[in-house]
Scaffold this motif. Structure first.
Motif, PDB file in Angstrom:
ATOM      1  N   UNK A 134       0.860  -1.097  -0.085  1.00 45.76           N
ATOM      2  CA  UNK A 134       0.018   0.119   0.140  1.00 45.76           C
ATOM      3  C   UNK A 134       0.745   1.332   0.177  1.00 45.76           C
ATOM      4  N   UNK A 135       0.339   2.520  -0.020  1.00 44.96           N
ATOM      5  CA  UNK A 135       0.960   3.711  -0.209  1.00 44.96           C
ATOM      6  C   UNK A 135       1.821   4.105   1.271  1.00 44.96           C
ATOM      7  N   UNK A 136       1.399   3.321   2.121  1.00 46.52           N
ATOM      8  CA  UNK A 136       2.325   3.575   3.642  1.00 46.52           C
ATOM      9  C   UNK A 136       3.326   2.685   3.569  1.00 46.52           C
ATOM     10  N   UNK A 137       3.720   1.895   2.812  1.00 50.76           N
ATOM     11  CA  UNK A 137       4.655   0.958   2.755  1.00 50.76           C
ATOM     12  C   UNK A 137       4.439  -0.296   3.597  1.00 50.76           C
ATOM     13  N   UNK A 138       3.204  -0.673   4.000  1.00 53.76           N
ATOM     14  CA  UNK A 138       2.749  -1.965   4.479  1.00 53.76           C
ATOM     15  C   UNK A 138       2.820  -2.951   3.280  1.00 53.76           C
ATOM     16  N   UNK A 139       3.155  -4.111   3.666  1.00 51.55           N
ATOM     17  CA  UNK A 139       2.741  -5.413   2.869  1.00 51.55           C
ATOM     18  C   UNK A 139       1.680  -6.301   3.567  1.00 51.55           C
ATOM     19  N   UNK A 140       0.906  -6.724   2.567  1.00 54.28           N
ATOM     20  CA  UNK A 140      -0.200  -7.611   2.869  1.00 54.28           C
ATOM     21  C   UNK A 140      -0.128  -8.810   1.998  1.00 54.28           C
ATOM     22  N   UNK A 141      -0.211  -9.832   2.463  1.00 52.45           N
ATOM     23  CA  UNK A 141      -0.341 -11.137   1.953  1.00 52.45           C
ATOM     24  C   UNK A 141      -1.492 -12.029   2.263  1.00 52.45           C
ATOM     25  N   UNK A 142      -2.255 -12.688   1.548  1.00 52.54           N
ATOM     26  CA  UNK A 142      -3.447 -13.223   1.634  1.00 52.54           C
ATOM     27  C   UNK A 142      -3.040 -14.807   1.393  1.00 52.54           C
ATOM     28  N   UNK A 143      -3.385 -15.764   2.301  1.00 50.62           N
ATOM     29  CA  UNK A 143      -3.419 -17.208   2.076  1.00 50.62           C
ATOM     30  C   UNK A 143      -4.602 -17.860   2.482  1.00 50.62           C
ATOM     31  N   UNK A 144      -5.293 -18.362   1.500  1.00 53.00           N
ATOM     32  CA  UNK A 144      -6.563 -19.231   1.565  1.00 53.00           C
ATOM     33  C   UNK A 144      -6.793 -20.404   2.733  1.00 53.00           C
ATOM     34  N   UNK A 145      -7.713 -20.526   3.452  1.00 51.49           N
ATOM     35  CA  UNK A 145      -7.925 -21.453   4.352  1.00 51.49           C
ATOM     36  C   UNK A 145      -7.533 -23.029   4.065  1.00 51.49           C
ATOM     37  N   UNK A 146      -7.121 -23.593   4.494  1.00 41.00           N
ATOM     38  CA  UNK A 146      -6.891 -24.945   4.452  1.00 41.00           C
ATOM     39  C   UNK A 146      -8.297 -25.794   4.285  1.00 41.00           C
ATOM     40  N   UNK A 147      -8.145 -27.036   3.938  1.00 35.92           N
ATOM     41  CA  UNK A 147      -9.455 -27.713   3.342  1.00 35.92           C
ATOM     42  C   UNK A 147     -10.318 -27.910   4.739  1.00 35.92           C
ATOM     43  N   UNK A 148     -11.569 -27.729   4.789  1.00 37.21           N
ATOM     44  CA  UNK A 148     -12.250 -28.064   5.934  1.00 37.21           C
ATOM     45  C   UNK A 148     -12.201 -26.828   6.953  1.00 37.21           C
ATOM     46  N   UNK A 151       7.416   5.828  14.697  1.00 32.43           N
ATOM     47  CA  UNK A 151       5.980   6.668  14.584  1.00 32.43           C
ATOM     48  C   UNK A 151       4.675   6.161  14.137  1.00 32.43           C
ATOM     49  N   UNK A 152       5.015   4.731  14.272  1.00 29.09           N
ATOM     50  CA  UNK A 152       3.795   4.098  13.621  1.00 29.09           C
ATOM     51  C   UNK A 152       3.115   4.328  12.263  1.00 29.09           C
ATOM     52  N   UNK A 153       4.088   4.790  11.503  1.00 30.61           N
ATOM     53  CA  UNK A 153       3.701   5.401  10.134  1.00 30.61           C
ATOM     54  C   UNK A 153       2.673   4.335   9.215  1.00 30.61           C
ATOM     55  N   UNK A 154       3.339   3.140   9.353  1.00 30.00           N
ATOM     56  CA  UNK A 154       2.395   2.047   8.544  1.00 30.00           C
ATOM     57  C   UNK A 154       0.971   1.810   9.060  1.00 30.00           C
ATOM     58  N   UNK A 155       0.978   1.502  10.259  1.00 35.62           N
ATOM     59  CA  UNK A 155      -0.238   1.472  11.016  1.00 35.62           C
ATOM     60  C   UNK A 155      -1.118   2.852  10.882  1.00 35.62           C
ATOM     61  N   UNK A 156      -0.502   3.940  10.875  1.00 35.52           N
ATOM     62  CA  UNK A 156      -1.232   5.200  10.645  1.00 35.52           C
ATOM     63  C   UNK A 156      -2.251   5.250   9.026  1.00 35.52           C
ATOM     64  N   UNK A 157      -1.148   4.670   8.336  1.00 34.21           N
ATOM     65  CA  UNK A 157      -1.407   4.975   6.949  1.00 34.21           C
ATOM     66  C   UNK A 157      -2.226   3.560   6.328  1.00 34.21           C
ATOM     67  N   UNK A 158      -2.434   2.541   7.020  1.00 40.43           N
ATOM     68  CA  UNK A 158      -3.299   1.536   6.531  1.00 40.43           C
ATOM     69  C   UNK A 158      -4.596   1.872   6.081  1.00 40.43           C
ATOM     70  N   UNK A 159      -4.994   1.730   4.990  1.00 37.78           N
ATOM     71  CA  UNK A 159      -6.438   1.885   4.396  1.00 37.78           C
ATOM     72  C   UNK A 159      -7.401   1.107   4.960  1.00 37.78           C
ATOM     73  N   UNK A 160      -8.475   1.705   5.109  1.00 41.23           N
ATOM     74  CA  UNK A 160      -9.579   0.954   6.025  1.00 41.23           C
ATOM     75  C   UNK A 160     -10.561   0.006   5.394  1.00 41.23           C
ATOM     76  N   UNK A 161     -10.091  -0.368   4.218  1.00 35.65           N
ATOM     77  CA  UNK A 161     -10.863  -1.281   3.288  1.00 35.65           C
ATOM     78  C   UNK A 161     -10.135  -2.330   2.746  1.00 35.65           C
ATOM     79  N   UNK A 162      -8.841  -2.446   3.017  1.00 39.49           N
ATOM     80  CA  UNK A 162      -8.010  -3.671   2.286  1.00 39.49           C
ATOM     81  C   UNK A 162      -7.992  -4.793   3.049  1.00 39.49           C
ATOM     82  N   UNK A 163      -8.102  -5.112   4.418  1.00 36.90           N
ATOM     83  CA  UNK A 163      -8.029  -6.029   5.191  1.00 36.90           C
ATOM     84  C   UNK A 163      -9.227  -6.826   5.327  1.00 36.90           C
TER      85      UNK A 163
END
Length: 488
Positions: free
Chosen positions: A51-65, A149-161
């Motif tokens: 994202x624009x604040x430099x945070x990296x977000x990685x998604x992994x699907x659930x395991x079976x079941x 300064x917790x810049x990444x947390x401050x800049x995290x978009x509200x609709x990405x997670x």
């Protein structure tokens, strides 16, 4: 020596931590580590976002079941505090960390280790890369620039997670679950001074205070360690009052969230009083050392003659600076009335640095409190001290605390998991430090949040170390927790 840690268990976690130690990642120099984690996610074939604040977000699907379980966000910060011993040659923007296995601990050779928060980041990476763990939908949130300064947390978009539960892995005592933290704010103080001439009859000395333990300005503030800045100005005050000693420059402390371990300066005195100066400051230092004998046994003073400086700080500014630094609140201000053993409010007189080009002296303090009004009151005290001394004071970087929710469902789940696995109930605590949960919870108010981690000692100092056994327990606890996440 560094590669010794890749033979430790859990193997994958330590392998990823080793990789992190090889990539420079001090706060505000995170381009390499952000790219590394981004490429890591892409290399696994997982959805990966920067994202624009430099945070990296990685998604992994659930395991079976496990598809109908609540989504979990595994969260840690990518940056580390760059602290080193004065005799250690190390460039945190270029050099890898040299790790050492010392009995039951992993530490570093003369620098901070970066277990804060590298172990949490490595654990999330191990979950993402695993083929045999059982878990529901997982998102890993690797935040930017937490330490300054917790810049990444401050800049995290509200609709990405998309998840429902945040597991922050930035706590530092295995067997404890954290449900609240302090808020913080920076005080930025500036004196301006006029150049004063250096009489040719003066003798100059380097006055250096070193060997203090330092540490995390939140977690370790309760240990009542010495503050190198206040020690330095206590010595200068005595030398000025008795001999008219003058200040040419000062460089004390470094980072706002690290208790200052060292302070260096150049002072001058009339040539015929040079021997007396050494005697006076050494006598005063012995008094300080006796006062701090239990907490700072290795504190050292060096007084070495040097060449005359180009200029001096004008005497009136020197007096105002010295008196205000000595009067500045520092350390524990108040203990909590509701949580035994918890610091409620504190402040760290983190750095005092002169600039001969700009003719300024800049002072940084970091205030912390779990009570907003107490933090505001402390800010007014600091403003009063330095304002009366003629300095300008600005407050920046305020961030909220995290209020405990004792009815938290994930708290109940993790208590149960820990008791079943280890035969005891984990302690429930709040922490006198800034966790990103307060900021993140403001952006995602529906999240159920908790913080936990392995045992780390002396973070933000070159003595930082992480307990090997606790890392295994932390990992096993995380694995069992992911299995036990309730359904949506």
């Amino acid at each position: 020596m560094s590669q010794q840690i890749i033979a430790l268990e859990p193997r994958k976690l330590w392998e990823y931590f080793y990789q992190l130690t090889q990539i420079p990642r001090p706060s505000n120099h995170e381009e390499q580590i952000q790219q590394f984690v981004y490429d890591f996610g892409k290399g696994l074939g997982l959805e990966t976002i920067k994202d624009s604040a430099g945070n990296i977000i990685i998604r992994k699907p659930a395991t079976a079941g496990m598809e109908n379980r609540k989504g979990v966000i595994l969260q840690g910060h990518l940056d580390m505090v760059p602290q080193k011993n004065s005799d250690k040659e190390h460039d945190f923007t270029r050099d890898p960390i040299e790790t050492l296995v010392d009995g039951e601990w992993v530490t570093a050779n003369g620098t901070t280790l970066g277990a804060d928060n590298g172990i949490g980041v490595a654990a999330a990476m191990a979950v993402l890369a695993s083929n045999d763990l059982v878990h529901g939908p997982v998102e890993a949130l690797f935040t930017a620039t937490e330490e300054t300064g917790m810049d990444g947390a401050e800049g995290l978009p509200p609709d990405v997670l998309q998840g429902d539960i945040l597991l922050n892995m930035d706590s530092e005592d295995e067997g404890e679950l954290y449900v609240g933290c302090a808020g913080g704010e920076d005080a930025n103080i500036r004196f301006t001074y006029s150049e004063a001439e250096v009489p040719a009859t003066q003798t100059a000395f380097e006055l250096n205070v070193t060997g203090l333990k330092g540490g995390h300005s939140g977690m370790d503030i309760i240990l009542q360690r010495g503050n190198a800045n206040q020690v330095f100005f206590r010595l200068l005050n005595e030398a000025h009052q008795q001999l008219g000693a003058r200040l040419a420059s000062v460089n004390g402390g470094s980072l706002r969230n690290a208790i200052p371990r060292e302070a260096f300066g150049v002072i001058t005195v009339a040539g015929d009083k040079a021997d007396e100066l050494k005697e006076i400051v050494e006598d005063e230092f012995l008094s300080v050392k006796a006062e701090l004998a239990a907490t700072e046994p290795d504190m050292k003073l060096t007084v070495v003659e040097c060449g005359l400086p180009v200029e001096l700080i004008d005497e009136m500014t020197q007096i105002r600076l010295t008196k205000s630094v000595l009067a500045c609140p520092n350390g524990v201000i108040r203990m909590s009335d509701s949580v035994a053993g918890l610091v409620e409010t504190s402040t760290n007189l983190a750095s005092v640095k002169s600039d001969v080009v700009g003719k300024t002296i800049d002072i940084a303090c970091l205030m912390r409190s779990s009570v907003d009004s107490a933090k505001e009151s402390l800010a007014k005290r600091i403003d009063a001290v330095f304002g009366l001394a003629g300095a300008t004071v600005k407050f920046t970087g305020a961030y909220p605390g995290w209020q405990p929710n004792m009815a938290s469902p994930i708290l109940k789940t993790m208590q149960s998991v820990y008791q079943q696995k280890y035969g005891k109930v984990p302690e429930i605590k709040a922490i006198h430090a800034g966790l990103e949960c307060g900021i993140l919870g403001g952006t995602y108010p529906h999240w159920d949040m908790i913080s936990f981690g392995p045992t780390i000692r002396f973070p933000h100092s070159p003595d930082e170390k992480v307990n090997i056994t606790s890392v295994q327990k932390f990992w096993d606890f995380l694995v069992e927790t992911l299995k036990s996440i309730p359904g949506k």
